[in-house]
Structure formats: C-alpha cells, structure tokens
Design a protein around this motif. Structure first.
Motif, PDB file in Angstrom:
ATOM      1  N   ALA A 141     -21.313 -13.782   9.507  1.00 12.50           N
ATOM      2  CA  ALA A 141     -21.631 -13.888   8.058  1.00 12.50           C
ATOM      3  C   ALA A 141     -22.640 -12.718   7.677  1.00 12.50           C
ATOM      4  O   ALA A 141     -22.360 -12.280   6.360  1.00 12.50           O
ATOM      5  CB  ALA A 141     -22.467 -15.131   7.797  1.00 12.50           C
ATOM      6  N   THR A 142     -23.490 -12.416   8.216  1.00 14.02           N
ATOM      7  CA  THR A 142     -24.299 -11.175   7.980  1.00 14.02           C
ATOM      8  C   THR A 142     -23.395  -9.983   7.866  1.00 14.02           C
ATOM      9  O   THR A 142     -23.819  -8.981   7.030  1.00 14.02           O
ATOM     10  CB  THR A 142     -25.547 -11.058   9.009  1.00 14.02           C
ATOM     11  N   ALA A 143     -22.649  -9.912   8.818  1.00  7.90           N
ATOM     12  CA  ALA A 143     -21.832  -8.504   8.666  1.00  7.90           C
ATOM     13  C   ALA A 143     -20.625  -8.407   7.702  1.00  7.90           C
ATOM     14  O   ALA A 143     -20.338  -7.097   7.319  1.00  7.90           O
ATOM     15  CB  ALA A 143     -20.910  -8.428  10.155  1.00  7.90           C
ATOM     16  N   ALA A 144     -20.320  -9.575   7.072  1.00  7.35           N
ATOM     17  CA  ALA A 144     -19.245  -9.501   6.289  1.00  7.35           C
ATOM     18  C   ALA A 144     -19.335  -9.029   4.952  1.00  7.35           C
ATOM     19  O   ALA A 144     -18.764  -7.966   4.570  1.00  7.35           O
ATOM     20  CB  ALA A 144     -18.764 -11.119   6.063  1.00  7.35           C
ATOM     21  N   PRO A 145     -20.437  -9.101   4.260  1.00  2.42           N
ATOM     22  CA  PRO A 145     -20.835  -8.349   3.067  1.00  2.42           C
ATOM     23  C   PRO A 145     -21.031  -6.808   3.177  1.00  2.42           C
ATOM     24  O   PRO A 145     -20.796  -6.035   2.346  1.00  2.42           O
ATOM     25  CB  PRO A 145     -21.912  -8.770   2.408  1.00  2.42           C
ATOM     26  N   PHE A 146     -21.246  -6.253   4.438  1.00  2.98           N
ATOM     27  CA  PHE A 146     -21.424  -4.739   4.796  1.00  2.98           C
ATOM     28  C   PHE A 146     -20.172  -4.110   5.502  1.00  2.98           C
ATOM     29  O   PHE A 146     -20.463  -3.133   6.074  1.00  2.98           O
ATOM     30  CB  PHE A 146     -22.699  -4.643   5.421  1.00  2.98           C
ATOM     31  N   ALA A 147     -19.053  -5.034   5.698  1.00  3.02           N
ATOM     32  CA  ALA A 147     -17.848  -4.295   6.275  1.00  3.02           C
ATOM     33  C   ALA A 147     -17.413  -3.100   5.275  1.00  3.02           C
ATOM     34  O   ALA A 147     -17.755  -3.019   3.936  1.00  3.02           O
ATOM     35  CB  ALA A 147     -16.547  -5.191   6.113  1.00  3.02           C
ATOM     36  N   GLY A 148     -16.721  -2.096   5.912  1.00  3.25           N
ATOM     37  CA  GLY A 148     -16.482  -0.835   5.222  1.00  3.25           C
ATOM     38  C   GLY A 148     -16.178  -0.987   3.785  1.00  3.25           C
ATOM     39  O   GLY A 148     -16.740  -0.386   2.685  1.00  3.25           O
ATOM     40  N   PHE A 149     -15.045  -1.509   3.254  1.00  3.61           N
ATOM     41  CA  PHE A 149     -14.432  -1.662   2.198  1.00  3.61           C
ATOM     42  C   PHE A 149     -15.139  -2.494   1.153  1.00  3.61           C
ATOM     43  O   PHE A 149     -15.389  -2.221  -0.053  1.00  3.61           O
ATOM     44  CB  PHE A 149     -12.801  -2.299   2.192  1.00  3.61           C
ATOM     45  N   THR A 150     -15.707  -3.603   1.654  1.00  7.04           N
ATOM     46  CA  THR A 150     -16.429  -4.602   0.997  1.00  7.04           C
ATOM     47  C   THR A 150     -17.643  -3.854   0.314  1.00  7.04           C
ATOM     48  O   THR A 150     -17.998  -3.992  -0.735  1.00  7.04           O
ATOM     49  CB  THR A 150     -16.869  -5.918   1.742  1.00  7.04           C
ATOM     50  N   LEU A 151     -18.576  -3.110   1.114  1.00  2.00           N
ATOM     51  CA  LEU A 151     -19.581  -2.454   0.912  1.00  2.00           C
ATOM     52  C   LEU A 151     -19.321  -1.152  -0.205  1.00  2.00           C
ATOM     53  O   LEU A 151     -19.920  -0.893  -1.304  1.00  2.00           O
ATOM     54  CB  LEU A 151     -20.492  -1.983   2.090  1.00  2.00           C
ATOM     55  N   TYR A 152     -18.537  -0.449   0.449  1.00  3.25           N
ATOM     56  CA  TYR A 152     -18.236   0.849  -0.199  1.00  3.25           C
ATOM     57  C   TYR A 152     -17.338   0.827  -1.142  1.00  3.25           C
ATOM     58  O   TYR A 152     -17.729   2.120  -2.369  1.00  3.25           O
ATOM     59  CB  TYR A 152     -17.745   1.922   0.896  1.00  3.25           C
ATOM     60  N   PHE A 153     -16.498  -0.051  -1.395  1.00  2.00           N
ATOM     61  CA  PHE A 153     -15.427  -0.090  -2.827  1.00  2.00           C
ATOM     62  C   PHE A 153     -15.914  -1.184  -3.407  1.00  2.00           C
ATOM     63  O   PHE A 153     -16.345  -1.051  -4.669  1.00  2.00           O
ATOM     64  CB  PHE A 153     -14.150  -0.152  -2.447  1.00  2.00           C
ATOM     65  N   ASP A 154     -15.880  -2.369  -3.101  1.00  2.00           N
ATOM     66  CA  ASP A 154     -16.218  -3.551  -4.071  1.00  2.00           C
ATOM     67  C   ASP A 154     -17.707  -3.716  -4.372  1.00  2.00           C
ATOM     68  O   ASP A 154     -18.097  -3.599  -5.720  1.00  2.00           O
ATOM     69  CB  ASP A 154     -15.894  -4.884  -3.206  1.00  2.00           C
ATOM     70  N   ALA A 155     -18.531  -3.612  -3.630  1.00  2.00           N
ATOM     71  CA  ALA A 155     -19.869  -3.716  -3.930  1.00  2.00           C
ATOM     72  C   ALA A 155     -20.361  -2.237  -4.704  1.00  2.00           C
ATOM     73  O   ALA A 155     -21.135  -2.411  -5.613  1.00  2.00           O
ATOM     74  CB  ALA A 155     -20.869  -3.906  -2.710  1.00  2.00           C
ATOM     75  N   SER A 156     -19.937  -1.265  -4.366  1.00  2.00           N
ATOM     76  CA  SER A 156     -20.485   0.011  -5.054  1.00  2.00           C
ATOM     77  C   SER A 156     -19.533   0.080  -6.351  1.00  2.00           C
ATOM     78  O   SER A 156     -20.449   0.444  -7.326  1.00  2.00           O
ATOM     79  CB  SER A 156     -20.151   1.187  -3.866  1.00  2.00           C
ATOM     80  N   LEU A 157     -18.326   0.139  -6.233  1.00  2.00           N
ATOM     81  CA  LEU A 157     -17.486   0.498  -7.415  1.00  2.00           C
ATOM     82  C   LEU A 157     -16.968  -0.561  -8.304  1.00  2.00           C
ATOM     83  O   LEU A 157     -17.077  -0.758  -9.288  1.00  2.00           O
ATOM     84  CB  LEU A 157     -16.413   1.298  -6.896  1.00  2.00           C
ATOM     85  N   TRP A 158     -16.339  -1.557  -7.527  1.00  2.00           N
ATOM     86  CA  TRP A 158     -15.355  -2.405  -8.131  1.00  2.00           C
ATOM     87  C   TRP A 158     -16.154  -3.544  -8.167  1.00  2.00           C
ATOM     88  O   TRP A 158     -15.398  -4.752  -7.204  1.00  2.00           O
ATOM     89  CB  TRP A 158     -13.883  -2.529  -7.597  1.00  2.00           C
ATOM     90  N   ALA A 159     -16.898  -4.250  -8.828  1.00  2.00           N
ATOM     91  CA  ALA A 159     -17.781  -5.406  -9.124  1.00  2.00           C
ATOM     92  C   ALA A 159     -16.776  -6.475  -8.958  1.00  2.00           C
ATOM     93  O   ALA A 159     -17.033  -7.570  -8.378  1.00  2.00           O
ATOM     94  CB  ALA A 159     -18.530  -5.384 -10.107  1.00  2.00           C
ATOM     95  N   SER A 160     -15.768  -6.613  -9.862  1.00  2.00           N
ATOM     96  CA  SER A 160     -14.895  -7.611  -9.744  1.00  2.00           C
ATOM     97  C   SER A 160     -14.300  -8.162  -8.536  1.00  2.00           C
ATOM     98  O   SER A 160     -14.153  -9.338  -7.978  1.00  2.00           O
ATOM     99  CB  SER A 160     -13.762  -7.194 -10.803  1.00  2.00           C
ATOM    100  N   GLY A 161     -14.083  -7.060  -7.562  1.00  2.00           N
ATOM    101  CA  GLY A 161     -13.679  -7.407  -6.275  1.00  2.00           C
ATOM    102  C   GLY A 161     -14.645  -8.083  -5.468  1.00  2.00           C
ATOM    103  O   GLY A 161     -14.163  -9.012  -4.713  1.00  2.00           O
ATOM    104  N   LEU A 162     -15.844  -7.643  -5.704  1.00  2.00           N
ATOM    105  CA  LEU A 162     -16.830  -8.222  -4.875  1.00  2.00           C
ATOM    106  C   LEU A 162     -17.058  -9.727  -5.168  1.00  2.00           C
ATOM    107  O   LEU A 162     -17.272 -10.789  -4.486  1.00  2.00           O
ATOM    108  CB  LEU A 162     -18.147  -7.678  -5.004  1.00  2.00           C
ATOM    109  N   VAL A 163     -17.121 -10.021  -6.661  1.00  2.00           N
ATOM    110  CA  VAL A 163     -17.371 -11.458  -7.263  1.00  2.00           C
ATOM    111  C   VAL A 163     -16.227 -12.200  -6.775  1.00  2.00           C
ATOM    112  O   VAL A 163     -16.320 -13.461  -6.241  1.00  2.00           O
ATOM    113  CB  VAL A 163     -17.493 -11.247  -8.715  1.00  2.00           C
ATOM    114  N   ALA A 164     -15.048 -11.447  -6.645  1.00  2.00           N
ATOM    115  CA  ALA A 164     -13.811 -12.441  -6.260  1.00  2.00           C
ATOM    116  C   ALA A 164     -13.938 -12.997  -5.112  1.00  2.00           C
ATOM    117  O   ALA A 164     -13.704 -14.259  -4.720  1.00  2.00           O
ATOM    118  CB  ALA A 164     -12.556 -11.875  -6.745  1.00  2.00           C
ATOM    119  N   PHE A 165     -14.166 -11.874  -4.079  1.00  2.00           N
ATOM    120  CA  PHE A 165     -14.280 -12.294  -2.605  1.00  2.00           C
ATOM    121  C   PHE A 165     -15.446 -13.244  -2.104  1.00  2.00           C
ATOM    122  O   PHE A 165     -15.172 -13.959  -1.266  1.00  2.00           O
ATOM    123  CB  PHE A 165     -14.511 -10.989  -1.753  1.00  2.00           C
TER     124      PHE A 165
END
Length: 280
Positions: A141-165
C-alpha cells in the motif's frame, strides 16, 4: 473462543496500521515537492487541472454550480468537459481547498497527497480483503502511490489519472464486501458513483474490469447470491455513466482539439522501450 487480549490487540491493529500507512505516504509525498517545488504542478496539471479546480472552487464558494460559463469561450462548457470531476463531491471538495490557497503549487501538493493517501488505503484494504497479512499489505500500500508511472506521470502531470486510480481499489473492496453480505450495499453504490464521476474514462474501464473479475471469482466458486449482487451493483453503476459522459458525446460534433483533426496517431511518447520493460 481465543485469547481476549490477543483479540483486543488485533482490533487495535486494524485501525492503527492504516493510519500509519496514511501518515508515511503523506510524508513521502512531500519529498518530491521539497526537491522540485513544481513537481506536482507541471504540464497539464499546471495548464489545465489546478487552474480549473481553482476556478470551480471559487464558483462553488460563491454559491454557483458552473455547468456552462460563456465567459470562458470554447472552454466554458464544463459539463461536456467531463474530465474535471464536476459531479464528484470529493473532487469538488478538493477544488474548494484549491480556491482557498493562493499558491497553486502548494494546492497541487495537498490535493495530490490526499488522493495518493486514498490510493494507499484502498490498496491496503484490498490486500487485506484477499488475505494478506498487515505487514505485507502495508508495504504494498505504501509503495503503490510511488510506483514509477503513478508518481512521475499521474501524480506529477496527469491529475485525472491519479484521481481515477485512487478510487479503483476501494471500489473493488466495497463491492466485494457488499456482494458477500458484509457491507451495506449503499456504500458500494457511493464508491462506484465516486469512481465513475471522476470524469476519466479509464476509471469506467477499470470499474468494468473489477466487476468482471468479481463475476468470474464468484462464478468459479459457485457463490450465486454474491454473483447476482455484484451484477446488480455493476448495472446500477452503469446508470451513472450518462450523467458524466452524455454531454460530451452530444457535443462531440462541435468540439475541437488542437493538432488532432480526428486522426489517431502514435508519436512514441507512451510506447514502452527496453528500459520500461526492465523497470516493470
């Protein structure tokens, strides 16, 4: 009957571990911001999501629900935009928070940290739902938000992807518990509604995959009441989809996207190479 002291410790652990997971994720989420203040306020997050959420928050605080704003010209049909989560009270609550903060880089940190914590808690609950020990569940659970794509794309750039996930693991957990009679079905509907109304079509696709997985699981196990319950939850969730996407579909003939012209292209930006395969 078991040891009462052991049961008490177990009950306390049920609440303590998720709180610790949430705290660790929140602290870790600050680290990229400390290194680069614009880490969460970048690309589409800076050009689109945070400014629009700021505007929506201002409108909501003024007592207006902006489905259509002619002053915004071609971007004023907010109901047809879908992507900003206009019908999602959690997203709109975060939009209000954005409007209260003058620095959008800080607002981006707070909002995205909230959804990263939500994602972590959902992953923790999902892992526990399928029998993982608390230690193992807390690690993944702690690792999931910091996985490569989730952190560097969804969290950093594409907010909608992070919110959806962030809503998908919760949808899986509450739907499964509701179908097996361990949770009031109203909670399953609430989480399903929140997932669909994020406004990201991939959230709908993920919900479909979750329901399919549950139907297969219950079908193989011959748990027919649970299968019928999951099927009903899926049907009710599908009824929420037109609320978000019907305006977009109806307006599609008069919409315009720069540089697209209706063509389907691949510029290689999202194509995985050898490095991405090794990282996976």
């Amino acid at each position: 009957v078991g040891d009462p002291d052991r049961r008490d410790r177990s009950a306390r652990g049920c609440g303590v571990v998720p709180v610790l997971v949430a705290g660790v994720v929140a602290l870790l989420a600050v680290l990229p911001f400390r290194v680069n203040r614009s880490f969460y306020f970048w690309d589409d997050s800076a050009a689109q999501f945070l400014p629009t959420w700021y505007y929506l928050g201002e409108q909501l605080r003024a007592g207006r629900f902006p489905l259509l704003d002619l002053d915004l010209w071609s971007g004023g049909n907010l109901a047809a935009e879908a992507l900003f989560g206009l019908w999602n009270p959690v997203v709109m609550g975060n939009a209000v928070v954005c409007s209260l903060i003058g620095d959008l880089a800080v607002a981006a940190l707070l909002v995205k940290t909230f959804f990263m914590v939500l994602l972590a808690l959902g992953v923790y609950a999902l892992a526990r739902e399928y029998g993982a020990a608390r230690g193992a569940a807390s690690i993944v659970a702690t690792a999931a938000p910091f996985a490569g794509f989730t952190l560097y794309f969804d969290a950093s750039l594409w907010a909608s992807g992070l919110v959806a996930f962030s809503f998908v693991p919760l949808l899986w957990v509450v739907t499964r518990r509701s179908a097996t009679g361990r949770l009031n079905p109203i909670w399953a509907f609430i989480v399903c509604y929140l997932t669909v109304t994020v406004g990201n079509p991939y959230a709908v696709l993920a919900a479909c995959l979750v329901f399919l997985a549950l139907l297969v699981e219950f079908g193989v196990a011959r748990r027919w009441p649970a299968l019928r319950s999951a099927l009903l939850s899926g049907a009710v969730t599908a009824l929420c989809v037109p609320l978000v996407y019907l305006p977009l579909v109806l307006m599609s003939k008069v919409t315009w996207r720069a540089g697209n012209s209706g063509a389907i292209v691949d510029n290689g930006a999202m194509a995985p190479g050898l490095v991405e395969v090794l990282n996976l």
